[in-house]
Scaffold this active site. Structure first.
Site, PDB file in Angstrom:
ATOM      1  N   LEU A 129       0.836  -1.201   0.000  1.00 52.28           N
ATOM      2  CA  LEU A 129       0.000   0.000   0.000  1.00 52.28           C
ATOM      3  C   LEU A 129       0.869   1.248   0.000  1.00 52.28           C
ATOM      4  CD1 LEU A 129      -2.833   1.352   0.367  1.00 52.28           C
ATOM      5  CD2 LEU A 129      -2.431   1.196   2.833  1.00 52.28           C
ATOM      6  N   ALA A 130       1.974   1.208   0.717  1.00 54.91           N
ATOM      7  CA  ALA A 130       2.906   2.337   0.805  1.00 54.91           C
ATOM      8  C   ALA A 130       4.280   1.796   1.159  1.00 54.91           C
ATOM      9  CB  ALA A 130       2.435   3.348   1.849  1.00 54.91           C
ATOM     10  N   SER A 131       5.284   2.539   0.749  1.00 56.82           N
ATOM     11  CA  SER A 131       6.656   2.134   1.032  1.00 56.82           C
ATOM     12  C   SER A 131       7.419   3.346   1.542  1.00 56.82           C
ATOM     13  CB  SER A 131       7.321   1.577  -0.235  1.00 56.82           C
ATOM     14  OG  SER A 131       8.643   1.185   0.032  1.00 56.82           O
ATOM     15  N   SER A 133      10.979   4.806   4.043  1.00 56.27           N
ATOM     16  CA  SER A 133      12.424   4.644   4.050  1.00 56.27           C
ATOM     17  C   SER A 133      12.885   3.463   4.888  1.00 56.27           C
ATOM     18  CB  SER A 133      13.083   5.927   4.566  1.00 56.27           C
ATOM     19  OG  SER A 133      12.558   6.270   5.834  1.00 56.27           O
ATOM     20  N   ILE A 134      12.123   3.114   5.921  1.00 49.34           N
ATOM     21  CA  ILE A 134      12.543   2.043   6.816  1.00 49.34           C
ATOM     22  C   ILE A 134      11.603   0.841   6.769  1.00 49.34           C
ATOM     23  CG2 ILE A 134      12.745   1.462   9.286  1.00 49.34           C
ATOM     24  CD1 ILE A 134      14.088   4.098   9.727  1.00 49.34           C
ATOM     25  N   ASP A 287       7.492  13.245  13.975  1.00 47.44           N
ATOM     26  CA  ASP A 287       7.781  12.971  12.564  1.00 47.44           C
ATOM     27  C   ASP A 287       6.544  13.286  11.721  1.00 47.44           C
ATOM     28  OD1 ASP A 287       9.417  12.223  10.488  1.00 47.44           O
ATOM     29  OD2 ASP A 287       8.964  10.089  10.633  1.00 47.44           O
TER      30      ASP A 287
END
Length: 547
Positions: A129-131, A133-134, A287
């Protein structure tokens, strides 16, 4: 430097030059040597000249890895500091980082669960669904309840990359600490250590799950912020399972406007949520870049923020909160003397700082800023100007405030994107004044009494015994003090007597020596007698000192 560190430094330099990022160096005499060094690396030529500078910067940061991606995420929210052709491409780092193989993600999920995904979940989507950085996110439904959920899994082999970059950063920070005169104030090693702490926490999804649950409790039933629930039974170090939410990404201004969202209220709520987290809860989401913040589709006239990805949170102690609140209010009221005094009292600048000079320097910086309408003032610019001013007075970087400063910049950046006329000062000032009143007013006293009442009730039956013991100890202490005083007085008398006898003896000995030089016989006899008596007085004084 070790060979691996040199190799990594070379790779960082190579990527930056291949993407032509040396264009970012300003035309200044201080950049003469870096430009000369760049010419020496003649074999590293730009390979992406067909792309715009902002796109090249995004691709370079993306290729360098998580530590650099997070730096780019921060830059993307500071549109008052960076032009659109830089900030717009960097915004893609929020949710368009290249994903890793979904089959590998499934393997890691099954390893964390201890069995096949199908044992607990239906409709698992192998496509992410989403990617980020970690970590990477996949969707599914809980087999037992049918609840829609998302599964967040850590990227494979990400820890060694982060550790290598951090090790290199530490190495460079130590070099800076030795060579730069401002190193004591900037605390480069401490800043890297703080940054390392946040990244290590992000690598353990149990920390993020605990943070999310805490933040959810703090804003339970709130009309300002919603935090999705976490399914702790399925979560572990490398996997976090939480409820799936539907909303509009905060950076999608067009969709928010089409949905009829009250943009002014949404921006103001963002500021209120931030200050509530900091001053009421001492626990804030640190964040809040656009990829982690959504807005609910429901009630657009009274919009609701949705906070995701609680891997980085910040905390402040009561002393820091008090000084921050007083500093903010002093800025709002243009009380520059109070700002200077607070910086000294809090230890942010040395105790011997000349407050009058510091006040004058702050006024010189702030007055031109406050000459503008409040809605046009960037708190980010205020911080930057104050930082440069305080540097002349040896202000040290406060590592515990780094996350807070970054988060405030995020909030202002998001708020100004949503509603360019956002008056941060007008929104925050009533909140801070109310909080300060609760800390020092009658309500604060009442709250303190309520907080201590259970302890007092518990100790009340012991009060007579404690009072008796205290009085007894006081009596014994008085007797000891009296005894010590008597001993001291006696010793003083002995010393006075000894000095007196020693003085007489010394006088007699000196006089006898003078008479001994005389030619008269009777003078010689008198001298002998005086010397003997003087020695006797010396012996008496020695005895007085000893006993």
């Amino acid at each position: 430097m070790t060979l691996n560190e040199i190799r990594r430094l070379y790779r960082i330099t190579k990527i930056q030059l291949e993407y032509g990022l040396d264009e970012l160096l300003p035309d200044h005499h201080l950049t003469k040597y870096p430009r000369l060094f760049r010419k020496m690396l003649f074999w590293l030529r730009p390979k992406h000249q067909d792309k715009l500078l902002g796109d090249r910067l995004r691709l370079a940061l993306q290729e360098l890895g998580p530590v650099w991606i997070k730096f780019g995420q921060m830059m993307s929210t500071r549109r008052d500091l960076f032009p659109d052709h830089i900030a717009d491409p960097l915004a893609l780092l929020q949710d368009q980082v290249s994903p890793f193989d979904g089959r590998l993600a499934k393997q890691q999920i099954e390893q964390s669960l201890g069995g096949p995904v199908e044992q607990w979940f239906d409709d698992f989507d192998i496509n992410p669904l989403a990617s980020a950085s970690i970590a990477q996110v996949h969707t599914a439904t809980v087999k037992a309840t049918g609840q829609e959920i998302v599964l967040k899994v850590i990227r494979p082999d990400i820890r060694p990359v982060i550790e290598a970059d951090l090790k290199l950063m530490y190495r460079m920070a130590h070099i800076v600490a030795k060579l730069m005169p401002d190193a004591r104030r900037l605390k480069p090693v401490e800043v890297i250590k703080e940054y390392e702490s946040t990244l290590v926490h992000e690598l353990d999804l149990r920390c993020e799950a605990a943070n999310a649950l805490q933040l959810r409790r703090n804003f339970l039933n709130s009309e300002d912020l919603y935090v999705p629930d976490v399914l702790m039974d399925f979560s572990s170090e490398h996997l976090m399972v939480s409820e799936r939410i539907y909303g509009v990404q905060v950076s999608d201004i067009a969709t928010l406007q089409t949905n009829g969202t009250n943009m002014k209220l949404l921006a103001e709520k963002g500021v209120t949520v931030f200050f509530t987290q900091v001053f009421r809860d001492s626990f804030f989401h640190a964040d809040m870049h656009p990829g982690n913040v959504f807005v609910s589709h429901e009630t657009p006239e009274n919009p609701l923020w949705i906070g995701l990805d609680c891997g980085i949170v910040g905390t402040l102690n009561n002393e820091d909160k008090r000084y921050l609140a007083e500093n903010f209010l002093a800025f709002f009221n243009r009380d520059y003397r109070r700002v200077a005094e607070l910086h000294v009292d809090s230890g942010w600048v040395p105790i011997d700082t000349n407050v009058v000079d510091f006040e004058s320097a702050i006024r010189t910086v702030c007055e031109p800023i406050f000459a503008k309408p409040l809605c046009e003032i960037s708190f980010g610019h205020v911080l930057l100007n104050l930082f440069n001013t305080a540097r002349r007075f040896n202000m040290e970087v406060q590592p515990q405030l780094v996350l807070l400063q970054k988060t405030l910049l995020y909030v202002e950046g998001l708020g100004r994107q949503l509603y360019p006329q956002l008056d941060l000062w007008e929104t925050a000032k009533p909140f801070l004044e109310k909080w300060m009143l609760e800390q020092v007013g009658p309500k604060a006293l009442l709250n303190a009494v309520k907080e201590k009442a259970p302890l007092w009730a518990e100790k009340l039956p012991e009060l007579p015994e404690l009072l008796y013991e205290t009085l007894k100890r006081s009596r014994d202490m008085d007797q000891k003090v009296a005894h010590l005083y008597d001993s001291y007085a006696l010793n003083k008398r002995k010393q006075a007597k000894g000095k007196f006898l020693f003085g007489i003896g010394a006088t007699l000995v000196v006089c006898s020596a003078i008479l001994q030089l005389s030619t008269n016989h009777w003078h010689s006899d008198l001298s002998m007698a005086g010397g003997v008596i003087g020695v006797l007085f010396w012996l008496a004084s020695w005895k007085a000192y000893r006993h």
